[in-house]
Design an enzyme around this catalytic site. Sequence first.
Site, PDB file in Angstrom:
ATOM      1  N   LYS A   1      -0.379   7.076  15.120  1.00 32.99           N
ATOM      2  CA  LYS A   1      -0.424   7.102  13.712  1.00 32.99           C
ATOM      3  C   LYS A   1      -0.698   8.681  13.562  1.00 32.99           C
ATOM      4  O   LYS A   1      -0.024   9.378  12.731  1.00 32.99           O
ATOM      5  CB  LYS A   1      -1.689   6.672  13.150  1.00 32.99           C
ATOM      6  CG  LYS A   1      -1.917   7.067  11.840  1.00 32.99           C
ATOM      7  CD  LYS A   1      -2.459   5.971  10.794  1.00 32.99           C
ATOM      8  CE  LYS A   1      -2.473   6.666   9.357  1.00 32.99           C
ATOM      9  NZ  LYS A   1      -3.014   5.788   8.332  1.00 32.99           N
ATOM     10  N   HIS A  46      -6.674  -8.030   4.105  1.00 32.33           N
ATOM     11  CA  HIS A  46      -5.605  -7.246   4.151  1.00 32.33           C
ATOM     12  C   HIS A  46      -4.578  -7.192   5.415  1.00 32.33           C
ATOM     13  O   HIS A  46      -3.589  -7.415   5.333  1.00 32.33           O
ATOM     14  CB  HIS A  46      -6.073  -5.762   3.941  1.00 32.33           C
ATOM     15  CG  HIS A  46      -4.903  -4.689   4.036  1.00 32.33           C
ATOM     16  ND1 HIS A  46      -3.897  -4.555   3.114  1.00 32.33           N
ATOM     17  CD2 HIS A  46      -4.559  -3.694   4.971  1.00 32.33           C
ATOM     18  CE1 HIS A  46      -3.094  -3.631   3.555  1.00 32.33           C
ATOM     19  NE2 HIS A  46      -3.529  -3.256   4.762  1.00 32.33           N
ATOM     20  N   LYS A  69      -5.958   9.401   3.720  1.00 32.66           N
ATOM     21  CA  LYS A  69      -5.468   8.823   2.543  1.00 32.66           C
ATOM     22  C   LYS A  69      -7.045   8.196   1.845  1.00 32.66           C
ATOM     23  O   LYS A  69      -7.477   7.609   2.748  1.00 32.66           O
ATOM     24  CB  LYS A  69      -4.593   7.605   2.438  1.00 32.66           C
ATOM     25  CG  LYS A  69      -3.090   7.819   2.511  1.00 32.66           C
ATOM     26  CD  LYS A  69      -2.222   6.789   2.527  1.00 32.66           C
ATOM     27  CE  LYS A  69      -0.654   7.092   2.622  1.00 32.66           C
ATOM     28  NZ  LYS A  69       0.178   5.800   2.785  1.00 32.66           N
ATOM     29  N   HIS A  85       1.167  -6.610   0.384  1.00 35.48           N
ATOM     30  CA  HIS A  85       0.388  -6.658  -0.863  1.00 35.48           C
ATOM     31  C   HIS A  85       0.539  -7.601  -1.798  1.00 35.48           C
ATOM     32  O   HIS A  85      -0.177  -7.674  -2.694  1.00 35.48           O
ATOM     33  CB  HIS A  85       0.874  -4.822  -1.442  1.00 35.48           C
ATOM     34  CG  HIS A  85       0.267  -3.917  -0.440  1.00 35.48           C
ATOM     35  ND1 HIS A  85       0.365  -2.506  -0.815  1.00 35.48           N
ATOM     36  CD2 HIS A  85      -0.898  -4.041   0.020  1.00 35.48           C
ATOM     37  CE1 HIS A  85      -0.255  -1.975  -0.298  1.00 35.48           C
ATOM     38  NE2 HIS A  85      -1.338  -2.616   0.465  1.00 35.48           N
ATOM     39  N   ARG A  88     -14.903  20.242  -5.944  1.00 39.04           N
ATOM     40  CA  ARG A  88     -13.597  20.572  -5.641  1.00 39.04           C
ATOM     41  C   ARG A  88     -13.332  20.516  -4.448  1.00 39.04           C
ATOM     42  O   ARG A  88     -12.095  21.007  -3.651  1.00 39.04           O
ATOM     43  CB  ARG A  88     -12.990  21.812  -6.326  1.00 39.04           C
ATOM     44  CG  ARG A  88     -13.251  22.071  -7.906  1.00 39.04           C
ATOM     45  CD  ARG A  88     -12.522  23.205  -8.490  1.00 39.04           C
ATOM     46  NE  ARG A  88     -12.517  22.923  -9.856  1.00 39.04           N
ATOM     47  CZ  ARG A  88     -13.641  23.472 -10.360  1.00 39.04           C
ATOM     48  NH1 ARG A  88     -14.446  24.377  -9.787  1.00 39.04           N
ATOM     49  NH2 ARG A  88     -13.571  23.554 -11.711  1.00 39.04           N
ATOM     50  N   ASN A 128       4.079   1.407   6.529  1.00 31.32           N
ATOM     51  CA  ASN A 128       3.737   0.288   5.587  1.00 31.32           C
ATOM     52  C   ASN A 128       4.603  -0.887   5.969  1.00 31.32           C
ATOM     53  O   ASN A 128       4.926  -1.722   5.093  1.00 31.32           O
ATOM     54  CB  ASN A 128       4.381   1.050   4.189  1.00 31.32           C
ATOM     55  CG  ASN A 128       3.567   2.125   3.505  1.00 31.32           C
ATOM     56  OD1 ASN A 128       2.356   2.058   3.893  1.00 31.32           O
ATOM     57  ND2 ASN A 128       4.452   2.707   2.911  1.00 31.32           N
ATOM     58  N   GLU A 156      -2.812  -4.729  12.361  1.00 33.84           N
ATOM     59  CA  GLU A 156      -2.386  -3.351  12.344  1.00 33.84           C
ATOM     60  C   GLU A 156      -2.154  -2.640  13.568  1.00 33.84           C
ATOM     61  O   GLU A 156      -1.241  -1.709  13.954  1.00 33.84           O
ATOM     62  CB  GLU A 156      -3.488  -2.522  11.626  1.00 33.84           C
ATOM     63  CG  GLU A 156      -3.710  -2.783  10.065  1.00 33.84           C
ATOM     64  CD  GLU A 156      -2.608  -2.334   9.227  1.00 33.84           C
ATOM     65  OE1 GLU A 156      -1.614  -1.465   9.356  1.00 33.84           O
ATOM     66  OE2 GLU A 156      -2.850  -2.424   7.924  1.00 33.84           O
ATOM     67  N   HIS A 191       3.898  -4.259   4.454  1.00 32.96           N
ATOM     68  CA  HIS A 191       3.088  -4.023   3.300  1.00 32.96           C
ATOM     69  C   HIS A 191       3.570  -4.317   2.141  1.00 32.96           C
ATOM     70  O   HIS A 191       3.002  -4.572   1.031  1.00 32.96           O
ATOM     71  CB  HIS A 191       2.283  -2.556   3.227  1.00 32.96           C
ATOM     72  CG  HIS A 191       1.500  -2.351   4.361  1.00 32.96           C
ATOM     73  ND1 HIS A 191       1.731  -2.489   5.742  1.00 32.96           N
ATOM     74  CD2 HIS A 191      -0.021  -2.129   4.279  1.00 32.96           C
ATOM     75  CE1 HIS A 191       0.509  -2.085   6.266  1.00 32.96           C
ATOM     76  NE2 HIS A 191      -0.367  -1.653   5.525  1.00 32.96           N
ATOM     77  N   GLU A 220       3.584  11.689   3.237  1.00 31.28           N
ATOM     78  CA  GLU A 220       4.647  10.382   3.142  1.00 31.28           C
ATOM     79  C   GLU A 220       5.761  10.727   2.311  1.00 31.28           C
ATOM     80  O   GLU A 220       6.088  10.109   1.257  1.00 31.28           O
ATOM     81  CB  GLU A 220       3.911   9.278   2.497  1.00 31.28           C
ATOM     82  CG  GLU A 220       4.464   8.051   3.008  1.00 31.28           C
ATOM     83  CD  GLU A 220       3.675   6.558   2.488  1.00 31.28           C
ATOM     84  OE1 GLU A 220       2.574   6.564   2.817  1.00 31.28           O
ATOM     85  OE2 GLU A 220       4.266   5.993   1.715  1.00 31.28           O
ATOM     86  N   ARG A 271       6.271   8.710   7.326  1.00 34.08           N
ATOM     87  CA  ARG A 271       5.097   8.018   7.224  1.00 34.08           C
ATOM     88  C   ARG A 271       5.282   6.559   6.385  1.00 34.08           C
ATOM     89  O   ARG A 271       4.336   5.895   6.747  1.00 34.08           O
ATOM     90  CB  ARG A 271       4.067   8.930   6.352  1.00 34.08           C
ATOM     91  CG  ARG A 271       2.563   8.421   6.419  1.00 34.08           C
ATOM     92  CD  ARG A 271       1.484   9.215   6.174  1.00 34.08           C
ATOM     93  NE  ARG A 271       0.330   8.721   6.018  1.00 34.08           N
ATOM     94  CZ  ARG A 271      -0.845   9.141   5.743  1.00 34.08           C
ATOM     95  NH1 ARG A 271      -0.841  10.463   5.838  1.00 34.08           N
ATOM     96  NH2 ARG A 271      -2.003   8.443   5.979  1.00 34.08           N
TER      97      ARG A 271
HETATM   98  N1  GLY Z   1      -1.869   3.107   5.894  1.00 29.89           N
HETATM   99  C1  GLY Z   1      -0.725   3.505   5.749  1.00 29.89           C
HETATM  100  C2  GLY Z   1      -0.739   5.073   5.926  1.00 29.89           C
HETATM  101  O1  GLY Z   1      -1.922   5.863   6.309  1.00 29.89           O
HETATM  102  O2  GLY Z   1       0.174   6.000   5.714  1.00 29.89           O
END
Ligand code: GLY
Length: 381
Positions: A235, A274, A152, A260, A130, A253, A194, A256, A245, A249
Amino acid sequence: MTAPLKHSDPITVDVALGDRAYDIIIGRDVLQTLGGRVAALRPGVRTAIVTDRTVAKHWLEQTESSLAAAGIATSHVIVEEGEGSKTYAGLEKVSEALIAARIERNDLVIALGGGVVGDLAGFAAAILRRGVDFVQVPTSLLAQVDSSVGGKTGINSPQGKNLLGAFHQPVLVIADTSVLDTLSARQFRAGYAEVAKYGVLGDEAFFTWLEANAAEIFSGSAAREHAIATSCRAKAAIVSRDERETGERALLNLGHTFGHALEAATGFSDRLFHGEGVSVGMVLAAEFSAQLGMIPPADAARVERHLASVGLPTHLQDIAGFAQEGLADADALMTLMAQDKKVKRGKLTFILLEAVGRAVIANDVEPAPVRDFLQRKLAKT
Ligand code: GLY
């Protein structure tokens, strides 16, 4: 904005998340300090390293030595390189190895690798008993400026990328910029997309500095640390204001939504990394913003020019195999975008530009103009 002229002491960037705050340590050879930093953070801790075959060849021994020198017990599990490990099977392999290594609630998982390893190891740590803490040791430029920061984590489902995951912040990030010397030029360039993204989305002065200093960043001078630290600060600031997000946040993207879809259209294969998808996607987002009258066409051209100047693909036609195999048509690309997480009630969410250095979230974009735009871009010779 000026860069330091010499490699200097490591740079520390703080991710301000209250009792889950953590440091990102950026600099040449900071991997050697991992053991000491872990021992200071968690005296007596047991660790397990998750890495992939290629990274293990270059950096596992040094990582284990650093931990051993600080008296930290460690074991490791090695997965195959690439997205194929960000799967149920990859998660099973890593989780079973962590259980076998007796990693307990107070121990640490160490993710040593690029984005795939970071996402996979972070997710395994999030669900093991957990929740076990973890340290990110990103070894690609893309992971150092993006995926290792912000918590993430996750794996892919056969039905889509990153559909299973958790927000699970690391307790420490060690970004050793000398490990980037072993990346291929193409991998480094893909990560650079990036870096440029942070300038395009929120910091025009940084973008101008990148235009002047990209060659230095690629050659590995101190400008590289400056670029990585500036990206991580950008960031960290966004993540500390909007960890889950619910708002800003999403600006991260940028590029993206298109990117994507292009990655999916090329089967998530080596045809398009990517970061390369983000590069093409960022140019498309800028050009679409210009088409909507939000920025002058010269601003979109400026973004395109810089990314192309470092050798990144910027047009659909630049994607490997475009001439031979083609790409999905506009309708297929629209379907792929509709399957992405960025669609609500038939409207698309795009990150668009109001200026170079000022991105906005547009979550009510009608599909028809996007489809027409893509059709024109696909037809361009
Ligand atoms: N890669 C985008 C984020 O971490 O929100």
